[in-house]
Design a protein around this motif. Structure first.
Motif, PDB file in Angstrom:
ATOM      1  N   GLY A 135       0.829  -1.197   0.000  1.00  0.00           N
ATOM      2  CA  GLY A 135       0.000   0.000   0.000  1.00  0.00           C
ATOM      3  C   GLY A 135       0.861   1.245   0.000  1.00  0.00           C
ATOM      4  O   GLY A 135       2.070   1.185   0.239  1.00  0.00           O
ATOM      5  N   GLN A 136       0.216   2.359  -0.268  1.00  0.00           N
ATOM      6  CA  GLN A 136       0.893   3.654  -0.256  1.00  0.00           C
ATOM      7  C   GLN A 136      -0.074   4.670   0.316  1.00  0.00           C
ATOM      8  O   GLN A 136      -1.278   4.613   0.051  1.00  0.00           O
ATOM      9  CB  GLN A 136       1.285   4.034  -1.677  1.00  0.00           C
ATOM     10  N   GLY A 137       0.440   5.597   1.106  1.00  0.00           N
ATOM     11  CA  GLY A 137      -0.426   6.604   1.698  1.00  0.00           C
ATOM     12  C   GLY A 137       0.340   7.631   2.496  1.00  0.00           C
ATOM     13  O   GLY A 137       1.570   7.722   2.403  1.00  0.00           O
ATOM     14  N   HIS A 186      -4.615   5.889   3.164  1.00  0.00           N
ATOM     15  CA  HIS A 186      -3.983   5.152   2.072  1.00  0.00           C
ATOM     16  C   HIS A 186      -4.803   5.184   0.793  1.00  0.00           C
ATOM     17  O   HIS A 186      -6.008   5.413   0.799  1.00  0.00           O
ATOM     18  CB  HIS A 186      -3.683   3.711   2.487  1.00  0.00           C
TER      19      HIS A 186
END
Length: 104
Positions: A36-38, A52
């Motif tokens: 994930g990215q956030g 995210h």
């Protein structure tokens, strides 16, 4: 009567503590991981709140949520407001971050 109530409360607290430790111990029996990215919103000693992006592999839309942290995750390089990538595994009934890296 007070002693009985105290014993019941103490027993309940110990049971909850045991379940919490047990949940953290049962991490991803399948070994499956998700990326994930956030943006980090809040940091606590054993958890982090991340706003995210969508995680299609989990069928999750973009959202803000708390995650438990693996004992191996080093938070010293992470600050609220910072963009990060992270790796999740199943942990008990939820998910746990096993890797958290700032995007620089």
């Amino acid at each position: 009567m007070r002693a009985l109530l105290f014993s019941a409360l103490l027993g309940a607290c110990l049971s909850v503590s045991f379940l919490s430790v047990q949940a953290n111990a049962s991490v991803s029996p399948t070994g499956q991981q998700w990326q994930g990215q956030g943006v980090v919103q809040k940091i606590a000693p054993q958890s982090v709140v991340i706003q995210h992006e969508a995680i299609p592999a989990l069928k999750w839309p973009a959202m803000t949520m708390p995650f438990a942290l693996s004992a191996d995750v080093d938070l010293r390089a992470i600050k609220p407001g910072e963009q990060v990538t992270f790796t999740l595994v199943r942990a008990g009934d939820g998910f746990q971050i096993i890797s958290l890296t700032p995007l620089r």
